[in-house]
Design an enzyme around this catalytic site. Structure first.
Site, PDB file in Angstrom:
ATOM      1  N   HIS A   1       0.833  -1.203   0.000  1.00 38.13           N
ATOM      2  CA  HIS A   1       0.000   0.000   0.000  1.00 38.13           C
ATOM      3  C   HIS A   1       0.872   1.260   0.000  1.00 38.13           C
ATOM      4  O   HIS A   1       0.608   2.223  -0.704  1.00 38.13           O
ATOM      5  CB  HIS A   1      -0.925   0.002   1.226  1.00 38.13           C
ATOM      6  CG  HIS A   1      -1.844  -1.189   1.242  1.00 38.13           C
ATOM      7  ND1 HIS A   1      -3.111  -1.149   0.712  1.00 38.13           N
ATOM      8  CD2 HIS A   1      -1.655  -2.452   1.676  1.00 38.13           C
ATOM      9  CE1 HIS A   1      -3.667  -2.347   0.838  1.00 38.13           C
ATOM     10  NE2 HIS A   1      -2.809  -3.147   1.418  1.00 38.13           N
TER      11      HIS A   1
ATOM     12  N   ASP B   1      -6.206   5.216   1.088  1.00 39.78           N
ATOM     13  CA  ASP B   1      -6.109   3.821   0.682  1.00 39.78           C
ATOM     14  C   ASP B   1      -7.472   3.164   0.918  1.00 39.78           C
ATOM     15  O   ASP B   1      -8.278   3.625   1.721  1.00 39.78           O
ATOM     16  CB  ASP B   1      -5.048   3.168   1.576  1.00 39.78           C
ATOM     17  CG  ASP B   1      -4.736   1.761   1.167  1.00 39.78           C
ATOM     18  OD1 ASP B   1      -3.826   1.614   0.364  1.00 39.78           O
ATOM     19  OD2 ASP B   1      -5.412   0.832   1.639  1.00 39.78           O
TER      20      ASP B   1
END
Ligand code: UDP
Length: 479
Positions: free
Chosen positions: A21, A117
């Site tokens: 991520h 995210d």
């Protein structure tokens, strides 16, 4: 904390923990700074941050204008334990760490946009309270994005477990997904991991826009489906912006990296198989032994980033990336390191993956098919052996093997608990010296070229970011 009020164009970026991520959101941030003149506050969740994550985010090579802001670590000691499934634990860490998000954004001088995210959807609530538009950077593939947009419908319409469905899941406009490829997080709808996972993904359509780490030539079918299929319009899918491949460009090399790269310099072009199972992947003891024997039998050159086996989970180092360095001789078959000397190298725990993939002697990549690793391999024209372990990696592996044509999947024999050494030998030879391997290499090299074109000025992944950047610049400064 650096106050960003003095900067004309300021955005905040919020990744969830985990290299898969952090890496793409950091690359996006660099582009916003370097190509579009933004000031970026990169909000780093520090709770349980791994050594590799800390090194990456505090590297001196980050551009001026990109400020990594370490959020105060939350005390989760009474809330998490080693037995928790990865996403449940991650969900708790994110929830606790983001309690300060609103005050941090106010302190920074409210940004023009917040890019979150997939697993930081608390950002939507804070964005609403502060009147800041919130965008989602969806880090997996566009195909998985289509699946995720369809997931709430499945959740409503399917009774029982998804894995018990008799037919593959027919994602609107996309290739069907076989039930055995479904991601781990949705295989048991009764556990806490599903609750955390679904709690985040169901909110995807709240985003002002979805950024995708993909490009038109790599995933034409899902991209077209999301834009044009009536299903996605009916659920009010926000605009999607393919911006990829955004992959790690520069990374600090360790002494071991430098030594291995020097060895690679001595090897013929496309002759070495590079083996890494992502940042968190581990094998069981039995699988590790079969793997080592299969590799040795193949007699192909290799560099293997090896980790201590774990029988309990396939993501044994997710929360301790690059942290568990130990002597592989303790768990590899006796004499393996000595017998393969000159043919292969064993590196404990972690290697600077991109530096190895871009080396001309690397001719194959055995990967767990995390999306970043898949993009890195394709970007450097390297075909793959797909060894999926957890999360959505089985879906990626099938897509790379059956639709994109750059990977081969080893087959686990009927009734076997591991992939045996003969099969490992077969796929390694097939990739490194067979005709099929050549065809996959040539496909990967074509995609490498198209990836470069997509990111160049005027390319299909360059325009979308320029468009959004302009929209943000035109916004009045937040009050
Ligand atoms: N990575 C690396 N060295 C390693 C293992 C992983 O540099 O030894 C990097 C890899 O280049 C990629 C990221 O860690 O950028 C892993 O992301 P991916 O999405 O492939 O998988 P995840 O680790 O999230 O499952």
């Amino acid at each position: 904390m650096v106050l960003a009020e003095s900067y004309e164009h300021h955005v905040a970026v919020l990744p969830s923990p985990g290299m898969g991520h952090i890496v793409p959101l950091l690359e996006l941030s660099k582009r916003l700074v370097v190509h579009h003149g933004f000031h970026v506050s990169f909000l780093n969740i520090t709770t349980e941050a791994s050594p590799a994550q800390t090194d990456l985010l505090h590297s001196p090579s980050l551009p001026l204008g990109l400020h990594v802001i370490d959020l105060p670590p939350a005390d989760v000691s009474s809330l998490v334990n080693e037995e928790m499934l990865v996403l449940h634990r991650l969900g708790v860490i994110v929830e606790e760490s983001l309690r300060c998000l609103k005050s941090v954004l106010i302190q920074l001088g409210k940004p023009k946009a917040l890019i979150i995210d997939l697993f930081c959807t608390q950002g939507f609530d804070v964005g609403k309270q502060l009147s800041i538009p919130v965008y989602t950077f969806f880090t997996p593939s566009a195909a998985f994005c289509a699946f995720t947009l369809y997931h709430p419908t499945m959740d409503r319409e399917v009774e029982g477990e998804f894995i018990d469905l008799l037919e593959p899941v027919q994602v609107p406009g996309c290739f069907p997904v076989r039930t055995e490829d479904l991601l781990d997080q949705i295989r048991n709808r009764k556990n806490d991991e599903y609750r955390y996972y679904f709690g985040h993904v169901r909110r995807l359509c709240e985003a002002a826009g979805i950024f995708l780490n993909s490009w038109e030539d790599l995933e034409p079918v899902p991209l077209k489906a999301i834009r044009e299929n009536p299903f996605y319009q009916k659920i009010s899918t926000p605009p999607v912006y393919p911006m990829g491949p955004l992959i790690k460009e520069h990374e600090p090399l360790t002494k071991i990296d430098v030594e291995c790269l020097a060895w690679l310099d001595e090897q013929p072009p496309d002759s070495v198989l590079f083996i890494v199972l992502g940042s968190g992947g581990t094998l069981s003891s039995q699988q590790l032994t079969e793997f080592a024997w299969g590799l040795e039998l193949s007699q192909q050159r290799f560099i293997w980033v090896v980790r201590k086996p774990t029988d309990a989970t396939a993501s044994g180092t997710f929360f301790n990336v690059g942290g568990d360095v130990n002597d592989p001789r303790a768990y590899l078959p006796e004499g393996f390191v000595e017998r393969t000397r000159g043919v292969g190298l064993v590196v404990p725990s972690w290697a600077s993956q991109v530096a190895f993939l871009r080396h001309p002697s690397t001719g194959g990549f055995l990967s767990h098919c995390g999306w970043n690793s898949s993009l890195e391999s394709i970007t450097y024209g390297v075909p793959m052996i797909a060894w999926p372990l957890y999360a959505e990696q089985r879906m990626n592996a099938t897509m790379l093997a059956e639709e994109v044509g750059v990977a081969v999947k080893p087959v686990k024999g009927n009734g076997k608990t591991v992939i045996d050494r003969e099969e490992i030998e077969r796929v390694v030879r097939l990739l490194m010296e067979g005709e099929q391997g050549k065809a996959m290499r040539s496909k990967a090299k074509k995609l490498q070229e198209s990836a470069t074109n997509a990111l160049n000025t005027g390319g299909s992944s360059c325009d979308p970011l320029s468009r959004v950047a302009k929209q943000w610049k035109d916004l009045p400064a937040p009050m």
